[in-house]
Design an enzyme around this catalytic site. Structure first.
Site, mmCIF file in Angstrom:
data_model
loop_
_atom_site.group_PDB
_atom_site.id
_atom_site.type_symbol
_atom_site.label_atom_id
_atom_site.label_comp_id
_atom_site.label_asym_id
_atom_site.label_seq_id
_atom_site.Cartn_x
_atom_site.Cartn_y
_atom_site.Cartn_z
ATOM 1 N N GLU A 267 2.370 1.776 8.724
ATOM 2 C CA GLU A 267 2.572 2.763 7.652
ATOM 3 C C GLU A 267 1.250 3.154 6.998
ATOM 4 O O GLU A 267 1.088 4.299 6.555
ATOM 5 C CB GLU A 267 3.572 2.246 6.616
ATOM 6 C CG GLU A 267 4.958 1.889 7.173
ATOM 7 C CD GLU A 267 5.579 2.940 8.082
ATOM 8 O OE1 GLU A 267 5.259 4.140 7.921
ATOM 9 O OE2 GLU A 267 6.375 2.574 8.970
ATOM 10 N N HIS A 270 -0.193 5.966 8.913
ATOM 11 C CA HIS A 270 0.395 7.242 8.496
ATOM 12 C C HIS A 270 -0.192 7.696 7.158
ATOM 13 O O HIS A 270 -0.529 8.858 6.958
ATOM 14 C CB HIS A 270 1.911 7.091 8.290
ATOM 15 C CG HIS A 270 2.710 7.086 9.556
ATOM 16 N ND1 HIS A 270 2.685 8.123 10.449
ATOM 17 C CD2 HIS A 270 3.593 6.180 10.066
ATOM 18 C CE1 HIS A 270 3.524 7.861 11.460
ATOM 19 N NE2 HIS A 270 4.070 6.682 11.250
HETATM 20 ZN ZN ZN Z 1 5.574 5.779 12.447
#
Ligand code: ZN
Length: 503
Positions: A267, A270
């Site tokens: 994450e 991202h």
């Molecule tokens: Zn992902």
């Protein structure tokens, strides 16, 4: 209306839409983290209303007229200019939405918001039958949408939302040889004598300590906690709620301390992308990420390219020892690295190793095409899933909860997304190889916990460019070569030949 006025009006309208969509993102983030069960139905109405409004803003004749005026003007003469980039992507968006009725958009949002908690509940109780009617209803509206967009290739119509420029045919041409290469390497590792010490991952690290370690690692990677935050949710995700507000969530587990940490690494990958987008262009394509596929390349690059590098663990093992005093004193970094990268064909995608991960994706790619086409009836999904896993990975899930109910995508109405994970692996490996070629080896930096040079490289070539280029163009610009599985397969081959002492 002259071109400048038309462009300014488009900016105003699309920024208005972006504000609506970022409000929707807050509602969705809350639904995943804090919403009480009895609030679900009202949340569904809120989401449907916002989706309808955002749709309306796109499909007005004034928008199409303004796009025509700007497109015929010198404002877009340079294809890399802000106006040209924005108009190109606005046109794509308008073309995607214009054939859709507002009623269908709202109905989709409503069905999805009911199907999501039904899926979570069905998974918790291992009860596929209770989710099946929801999946039918979601498939029905997504089929209508796909038919309205590209009747000759409905799956491609949905795929295009997440990986513009990709088609099922192009994916098959990439995935088939890739699958063969992965299965070959999997067979070789199965026959190897060296075995990983998987018990190292099951040593007890208290949940609060896991969380502290994950936050420390996130910070070292460059995640800005002043423009984000870490919450806990059943399924980890990241949410771009606005410029300077990029949240991540995690799920920590006492039975395997590595899963929560690698979830956070994913994450953070991202979130670094979203935090690195140019905030002055928020709400316009120039400030947007390229696609879900490119987004997944950033998460997989951080999770695996950085998180599963031996050099990173030279820095992380001492931190782990501090986090859980006495628990890892007898462990060598090489043994821990082997355990963290070990090939373990299993039923679950999220914690899958780098070698088998794409095989999980290929199963979903085949099944979701069949579901959408209607050739696989929903009630037969559990058995089709089991058979596909037996063929692809040699394992059969013991329950639907760890089988076809493990992922929330389909309940969320998301079809054509799974391939972006495999594409992300390929893009990510190709970008990392190019970064290391440009920067020189980063082993010493990673071993010090210094990820600044890599982040700087990614920021300049990926984050800051927004959606200036298509995914294919970005890859060529950043790496000098078009998309190819070679960097990915080469890196895996080197890693697993070393780990398993393969000849
Ligand atoms: Zn992902």
């Amino acid at each position: 209306m002259d071109a400048r006025e038309a462009y300014d009006e488009l900016l105003r309208r699309f920024r208005e839409r972006a504000l609506l969509l970022s409000s929707k993102a807050v509602l969705e983030w809350d639904e995943e983290t804090h919403l009480p069960p009895r609030g679900v139905a009202h949340r569904g109405q809120q989401l449907a209303q916002v989706a309808g409004l955002a749709h309306d803003l796109l499909v007005q004749p004034r928008v199409a007229d303004a796009l025509d005026v700007v497109d015929a003007s010198p404002l877009v003469a340079d294809p890399r200019s802000e106006a040209a980039v924005n108009v190109r992507e606005w046109r794509r968006l308008v073309a995607r939405h214009t054939p859709l009725e507002r009623a269908l958009v709202e109905e989709t949002a409503r069905r999805v918001s009911l199907a999501q908690p039904a899926w979570a509940d069905a998974r918790d109780r291992n009860d596929f039958a209770s989710f099946a009617p929801h999946l039918e209803r979601v498939l029905e509206v997504r089929r209508l949408e796909a038919q309205a967009l590209w009747p000759e290739a409905p799956y491609d119509a949905l795929l295009d939302e997440h990986a513009p420029g990709m088609t099922a045919e192009r994916l098959r041409a990439l995935f088939e040889p890739l699958g063969a290469a992965l299965r070959g390497l999997l067979d070789r590792s199965r026959g190897a004598e060296r075995r990983p010490r998987l018990d190292l991952l099951r040593r007890r690290v208290a949940l609060a300590a896991q969380r502290r370690l994950a936050e420390r690692v996130a910070r070292a990677l460059g995640y800005d906690f002043d423009a984000g935050g870490l919450d806990e949710s059943a399924h980890p995700f990241s949410a771009h709620l606005g410029p300077h507000d990029v949240r991540i969530t995690a799920r920590f587990d006492e039975s395997d301390w590595s899963e929560g940490l690698f979830g956070v690494l994913h994450e953070v990958g991202h979130a670094l992308y979203d935090q690195g987008l140019p905030p002055e262009h928020f709400g316009t394509p120039r400030g947007d990420p390229v696609s879900a596929a490119v987004h997944e390349s950033q998460s997989r690059l951080i999770e695996n390219g950085v998180g599963r590098a031996l050099s990173t663990w030279r820095w992380l093992l001492p931190l782990l020892r501090e986090t859980a005093p006495g628990v890892f004193d007898d462990v060598s970094v090489e043994d821990l690295w082997f355990a963290l990268c070990a090939v373990v064909p299993g039923p679950r995608r999220v914690p899958a190793d780098e070698l088998t991960y794409n095989l999980h994706v290929f199963v979903r790619f085949d099944l979701e095409q069949a579901l959408l086409a209607g050739t696989l009836p929903v009630k037969e999904l559990p058995s089709a899933w089991g058979d596909a896993y037996a063929r692809a990975l040699g394992v059969r899930p013991a329950t639907d909860a760890e089988g076809c109910l493990q992922d929330g995508h389909w309940g969320a109405g998301i079809f054509g997304y799974f391939p972006t994970y495999a594409l992300g692996n390929l893009f990510g490996a190709q970008l990392l190889a190019a970064a290391l070629r440009d920067l020189g080896p980063q082993d010493d930096a990673f071993a010090r916990g210094d990820f600044g040079p890599l982040r700087g490289w990614l920021a300049a070539r990926v984050y800051a460019r927004g959606h200036e280029l298509s995914a294919d163009e970005l890859l060529v610009a950043a790496t000098g070569a078009p998309l190819s599985p070679d960097a990915f397969v080469g890196a895996l081959r080197r890693k697993y030949e070393a780990l398993y002492a393969l000849r």
